[in-house]
Scaffold this motif. Structure first.
Motif, PDB file in Angstrom:
ATOM      1  N   ASP A  18       0.821  -1.208   0.000  1.00  0.00           N
ATOM      2  CA  ASP A  18       0.000   0.000   0.000  1.00  0.00           C
ATOM      3  C   ASP A  18       0.863   1.270   0.000  1.00  0.00           C
ATOM      4  O   ASP A  18       1.678   1.475   0.903  1.00  0.00           O
ATOM      5  CB  ASP A  18      -0.909  -0.020   1.237  1.00  0.00           C
ATOM      6  CG  ASP A  18      -1.742   1.238   1.313  1.00  0.00           C
ATOM      7  OD1 ASP A  18      -2.199   1.723   0.260  1.00  0.00           O
ATOM      8  OD2 ASP A  18      -1.922   1.761   2.429  1.00  0.00           O
ATOM      9  N   ALA A  19       0.650   2.099  -1.007  1.00  0.00           N
ATOM     10  CA  ALA A  19       1.441   3.322  -1.146  1.00  0.00           C
ATOM     11  C   ALA A  19       1.362   4.215   0.092  1.00  0.00           C
ATOM     12  O   ALA A  19       2.358   4.818   0.500  1.00  0.00           O
ATOM     13  CB  ALA A  19       0.959   4.098  -2.366  1.00  0.00           C
ATOM     14  N   ASP A  35       1.075   8.466 -11.370  1.00  0.00           N
ATOM     15  CA  ASP A  35      -0.153   8.392 -12.170  1.00  0.00           C
ATOM     16  C   ASP A  35      -1.175   7.699 -11.269  1.00  0.00           C
ATOM     17  O   ASP A  35      -1.445   6.514 -11.421  1.00  0.00           O
ATOM     18  CB  ASP A  35       0.167   7.566 -13.430  1.00  0.00           C
ATOM     19  CG  ASP A  35      -1.047   7.285 -14.289  1.00  0.00           C
ATOM     20  OD1 ASP A  35      -2.031   8.041 -14.199  1.00  0.00           O
ATOM     21  OD2 ASP A  35      -0.990   6.308 -15.064  1.00  0.00           O
ATOM     22  N   HIS A 161      -3.744  -4.088 -18.218  1.00  0.00           N
ATOM     23  CA  HIS A 161      -3.918  -2.941 -17.308  1.00  0.00           C
ATOM     24  C   HIS A 161      -4.593  -1.847 -18.126  1.00  0.00           C
ATOM     25  O   HIS A 161      -4.170  -1.573 -19.248  1.00  0.00           O
ATOM     26  CB  HIS A 161      -2.566  -2.470 -16.772  1.00  0.00           C
ATOM     27  CG  HIS A 161      -2.680  -1.456 -15.672  1.00  0.00           C
ATOM     28  ND1 HIS A 161      -3.231  -0.211 -15.859  1.00  0.00           N
ATOM     29  CD2 HIS A 161      -2.315  -1.516 -14.366  1.00  0.00           C
ATOM     30  CE1 HIS A 161      -3.199   0.457 -14.717  1.00  0.00           C
ATOM     31  NE2 HIS A 161      -2.650  -0.308 -13.793  1.00  0.00           N
ATOM     32  N   THR A 163      -4.791   1.469 -17.911  1.00  0.00           N
ATOM     33  CA  THR A 163      -4.309   2.858 -18.048  1.00  0.00           C
ATOM     34  C   THR A 163      -2.782   2.926 -18.140  1.00  0.00           C
ATOM     35  O   THR A 163      -2.149   3.760 -17.491  1.00  0.00           O
ATOM     36  CB  THR A 163      -4.786   3.729 -16.856  1.00  0.00           C
ATOM     37  OG1 THR A 163      -4.161   3.247 -15.652  1.00  0.00           O
ATOM     38  CG2 THR A 163      -6.291   3.697 -16.669  1.00  0.00           C
ATOM     39  N   LYS A 165       0.634   4.087 -19.316  1.00  0.00           N
ATOM     40  CA  LYS A 165       1.103   5.303 -19.976  1.00  0.00           C
ATOM     41  C   LYS A 165       2.135   4.924 -21.047  1.00  0.00           C
ATOM     42  O   LYS A 165       3.019   4.110 -20.804  1.00  0.00           O
ATOM     43  CB  LYS A 165       1.757   6.250 -18.952  1.00  0.00           C
ATOM     44  CG  LYS A 165       0.748   6.841 -17.965  1.00  0.00           C
ATOM     45  CD  LYS A 165      -0.169   7.833 -18.645  1.00  0.00           C
ATOM     46  CE  LYS A 165      -1.269   8.381 -17.761  1.00  0.00           C
ATOM     47  NZ  LYS A 165      -2.396   7.509 -17.519  1.00  0.00           N
ATOM     48  N   THR A 189       1.998  -0.947 -14.105  1.00  0.00           N
ATOM     49  CA  THR A 189       2.844  -1.913 -14.813  1.00  0.00           C
ATOM     50  C   THR A 189       4.298  -1.442 -14.948  1.00  0.00           C
ATOM     51  O   THR A 189       5.074  -2.056 -15.681  1.00  0.00           O
ATOM     52  CB  THR A 189       2.291  -2.161 -16.223  1.00  0.00           C
ATOM     53  OG1 THR A 189       2.355  -0.925 -16.958  1.00  0.00           O
ATOM     54  CG2 THR A 189       0.865  -2.672 -16.190  1.00  0.00           C
ATOM     55  N   SER A 191       5.570   1.731 -15.992  1.00  0.00           N
ATOM     56  CA  SER A 191       5.975   2.619 -17.110  1.00  0.00           C
ATOM     57  C   SER A 191       6.937   3.723 -16.657  1.00  0.00           C
ATOM     58  O   SER A 191       7.885   4.054 -17.376  1.00  0.00           O
ATOM     59  CB  SER A 191       4.738   3.257 -17.752  1.00  0.00           C
ATOM     60  OG  SER A 191       3.807   2.268 -18.109  1.00  0.00           O
ATOM     61  N   GLU A 207       3.252  -0.797  -5.794  1.00  0.00           N
ATOM     62  CA  GLU A 207       1.995  -1.199  -6.447  1.00  0.00           C
ATOM     63  C   GLU A 207       1.308  -2.225  -5.557  1.00  0.00           C
ATOM     64  O   GLU A 207       1.963  -3.138  -5.055  1.00  0.00           O
ATOM     65  CB  GLU A 207       2.295  -1.789  -7.833  1.00  0.00           C
ATOM     66  CG  GLU A 207       1.127  -2.474  -8.527  1.00  0.00           C
ATOM     67  CD  GLU A 207      -0.088  -1.563  -8.775  1.00  0.00           C
ATOM     68  OE1 GLU A 207       0.084  -0.425  -9.218  1.00  0.00           O
ATOM     69  OE2 GLU A 207      -1.218  -2.025  -8.493  1.00  0.00           O
TER      70      GLU A 207
HETATM   71  C1  LIG Z   1      -3.445   4.850 -13.048  1.00  0.00           C
HETATM   72  S1  LIG Z   1      -2.717   3.355 -12.590  1.00  0.00           S
HETATM   73  C2  LIG Z   1      -0.996   3.572 -12.988  1.00  0.00           C
HETATM   74  C3  LIG Z   1      -0.641   3.005 -14.325  1.00  0.00           C
HETATM   75  C4  LIG Z   1       0.819   3.171 -14.664  1.00  0.00           C
HETATM   76  N1  LIG Z   1       1.155   4.558 -14.916  1.00  0.00           N
HETATM   77  C5  LIG Z   1       1.200   2.334 -15.862  1.00  0.00           C
HETATM   78  O1  LIG Z   1       1.630   2.900 -16.896  1.00  0.00           O
HETATM   79  O2  LIG Z   1       1.068   1.105 -15.802  1.00  0.00           O
HETATM   80  C6  LIG Z   1      -2.702   3.464 -10.848  1.00  0.00           C
HETATM   81  C7  LIG Z   1      -2.163   2.240 -10.169  1.00  0.00           C
HETATM   82  O3  LIG Z   1      -2.134   2.470  -8.768  1.00  0.00           O
HETATM   83  C8  LIG Z   1      -2.441   1.255  -8.094  1.00  0.00           C
HETATM   84  N2  LIG Z   1      -2.899   1.632  -6.758  1.00  0.00           N
HETATM   85  C9  LIG Z   1      -4.092   2.197  -6.415  1.00  0.00           C
HETATM   86  N3  LIG Z   1      -4.141   2.431  -5.086  1.00  0.00           N
HETATM   87  C10 LIG Z   1      -2.945   2.020  -4.580  1.00  0.00           C
HETATM   88  C11 LIG Z   1      -2.389   2.013  -3.267  1.00  0.00           C
HETATM   89  N4  LIG Z   1      -3.071   2.488  -2.213  1.00  0.00           N
HETATM   90  N5  LIG Z   1      -1.147   1.517  -3.116  1.00  0.00           N
HETATM   91  C12 LIG Z   1      -0.444   1.035  -4.175  1.00  0.00           C
HETATM   92  N6  LIG Z   1      -0.923   1.005  -5.444  1.00  0.00           N
HETATM   93  C13 LIG Z   1      -2.157   1.511  -5.642  1.00  0.00           C
HETATM   94  C14 LIG Z   1      -3.475   0.592  -8.970  1.00  0.00           C
HETATM   95  O4  LIG Z   1      -3.523  -0.809  -8.780  1.00  0.00           O
HETATM   96  C15 LIG Z   1      -2.997   0.984 -10.385  1.00  0.00           C
HETATM   97  O5  LIG Z   1      -2.216  -0.038 -10.964  1.00  0.00           O
END
Ligand SMILES: C[S@@+](CC[C@H](N)C(=O)[O-])C[C@H]1O[C@@H](n2cnc3c(N)ncnc32)[C@H](O)[C@@H]1O
Length: 236
Positions: A18-19, A35, A161, A163, A165, A189, A191, A207
């Motif tokens: 968890d971020a 992102d 996935h 979204t 980038k 993923t 990026s 992630e």
């Molecule tokens: C918009 S996507 C990012 C995509 C990335 N830029 C790519 O090109 O693959 C946001 C990501 O954040 C992850 N995410 C959401 N909440 C999170 C959290 N609390 N901790 C870690 N990862 C999280 C989601 O699973 C998702 O893969």
């Protein structure tokens, strides 16, 4: 907090977890490049929607629920690059303006936007905000200093996935980042990590989805192998 699963690949360190729990423990980075989940209404679309399976995946994976902006902490990064939805700008801009020395609004323009638009414009622009403190201003060659980049969105089928980038977008962004240490707390993923490694920077990513984490490990391993063919010998 339990110890998060960690994978080290040369100059990259990836955390599965968890971020919001992990990012504050990692200390200072030159830039957070993120992102995060956007906050927007992704309903509707009718027949158009069926042709774009990614819309349902965006909703089912919680990528319309937004993020807590306090994960952007000016005490823990020299600069931030943050993608967001149009509708988040009114809340995000005052926060960044109050937390950093300066900021710029930049855009990724998409020649192939999703066709449903909910009585609004087509979603052919995705804003990203670059905010920085003194010493971390944008850098790059003259041709890198445009505030826009154009690239087609990546098909979700590539990495399952919705979204991802595009590489061209992330490499342009990375060319504007001042410094060598980059953190992406919402790595998806990987990026951001691929672009960071291509440009010779150290990368840390977080992630929480194990499937996307595994994809990021694979993509970043390929990027590190390409940039540093002997890294396994050096790490041994
Ligand atoms: C918009 S996507 C990012 C995509 C990335 N830029 C790519 O090109 O693959 C946001 C990501 O954040 C992850 N995410 C959401 N909440 C999170 C959290 N609390 N901790 C870690 N990862 C999280 C989601 O699973 C998702 O893969």
């Amino acid at each position: 907090m339990t110890t998060p699963h960690t994978v080290r690949i040369g100059p990259a360190t990836l955390y599965l977890g968890d971020a919001y729990a992990i990012r504050p423990t990692l200390g200072f980075f030159d830039a957070d490049v993120m992102d995060p989940p956007y906050e927007f209404n992704n309903s509707g679309g009718g027949a158009w929607r069926k042709a774009r399976g990614a819309s349902d995946q965006i909703v089912s994976e919680g990528l319309t629920e937004g993020f807590d902006r306090f994960i952007i902490n000016p005490m823990l990064c020299g600069a931030v690059m943050v993608f967001c939805h149009n509708d988040q700008l009114p809340r995000l801009l005052p926060y960044l303006d109050g937390s950093f020395h300066r900021f710029a609004l930049c855009v990724w323009t998409k020649p192939n936007p999703a066709p449903h638009r909910n009585k609004n414009y087509l979603p052919d622009l995705e804003p990203y905000l670059h905010a920085w403190n003194r010493g971390f201003h944008p850098v790059g060659e003259h041709h890198d200093m445009h505030r826009h980049v154009s690239a087609k969105s990546s098909p979700s089928k590539f990495y399952d996935h919705p979204t991802v980038k595009p590489d061209d977008v992330m490499v342009k962004i990375m060319a504007n980042v001042n410094g060598r240490t980059i953190c992406d707390p919402f790595m998806g993923t990987g990026s951001t990590g691929v672009a960071a490694i291509r440009l010779g920077k150290r990368f840390t990513g977080i992630e929480h989805n194990p499937k996307h984490f595994a994809t990021a490990v694979k993509r970043i391993t390929v990027a590190v192998d390409r940039r540093y063919p002997n890294w396994r010998n050096l790490a041994a």
